[in-house]
Scaffold this motif. Sequence first.
Motif, PDB file in Angstrom:
ATOM      1  N   ARG A  46       0.813  -1.216   0.000  1.00 34.69           N
ATOM      2  CA  ARG A  46       0.000   0.000   0.000  1.00 34.69           C
ATOM      3  C   ARG A  46       0.849   1.271   0.000  1.00 34.69           C
ATOM      4  N   SER A 102      -6.430  -2.700  -4.135  1.00 36.14           N
ATOM      5  CA  SER A 102      -6.204  -3.742  -5.140  1.00 36.14           C
ATOM      6  C   SER A 102      -6.630  -3.241  -6.511  1.00 36.14           C
ATOM      7  N   ASP A 149     -11.056   1.784   0.055  1.00 36.23           N
ATOM      8  CA  ASP A 149      -9.938   1.404   0.922  1.00 36.23           C
ATOM      9  C   ASP A 149      -9.358   2.593   1.677  1.00 36.23           C
TER      10      ASP A 149
HETATM   11 MN   LIG Z   1      -7.751  -3.648  -0.419  1.00 34.59          MN
END
Ligand SMILES: [Mn+2]
Length: 316
Positions: free
Chosen positions: A117, A124, A153
């Motif tokens: 990240r 993703s 996210d």
């Molecule tokens: Mn994710």
Amino acid sequence: MERIIAVGSVDGVLTSAALIRFFSNRGDACEIHFTQAFTCQETLEFIEAGDWVYLVDLAVNNRDPEYTRQFVKGIEDCGAAIYAIADEHDAQAWNQIIPNMGNGEGELAMMVYPQTRSEQYPSSGAVLRQYLSGLEGWDDYCTRLTQYADLADQAEFVGLAEVVNKAVKSNIRDQHRRVYIAKHFSQSFEMDPQIRQWVTDYETLEANMNEILSNVVDRGKYIYLDSRGKDVDMTTLATRVYRQYPDALVVVAKGQAFDKTKGGVIPCYSFMASTNAPEDLNVQSLVGVPGFGFAKKFNVEDEEFEEALANLNANL
Ligand SMILES: [Mn+2]
């Protein structure tokens, strides 16, 4: 067959939708299965020889990396190959599971490689977009889907991210619901009547949760709430309670729970260790009466409640 194995987060669902669209634009058939990092081995039964496998938002099981290693080996044993790992959790962890993965240079030639990240890879969806945009089959619609995954996210549940969040959480254990949602939104940004119903169901759950939260009794080291007979998402409710009452070590909930030995849901009182409680807090031994559950969430039937609460007061 192109086979997607995805975690059922909002990111996972939206990234899968983009992948489904990508395949459909190319005229390729695909199948999709939702799972979790610690249950993914269960999806091995679907995998067939010759499959190309696409993992989405699936992190290495950090409590038990060997579990993920066995999963990867299981895919190979089926005669299938991993073609993409669209995951933003921890590239290093994946590199330890598949050492020769490299970045297109190793023994495996994959299409999408896991990342860690970062601003460039918030989700993703972002990982998938990075590798697939520009290829035949990827269109602006795919990009928009993955941009909503980025938002999800970052806990920004707006637009499609909000809709998917609500629709999924209307029954968080129903993996088929996620398949339906991913397939639907791969083709249209508009809700259909089924998804609209799930969103409405979730809004009812939320209203129930808000009512329960507004009637919480604060006893300092523990709090008491009454959710009996109300449809709630216990995980979400508990998370909110732990945030709102950081000093409470135990949440006592009048509600219902699944009793394995009885094979059904029964009315009971649940004693749940807060995430703010010390690691070794064991509610089962604190309440000291017969019941069912485990150290962090123990359920007792109504007739045991008075004694259980007295013991909790004495021992906490
Ligand atoms: Mn994710």
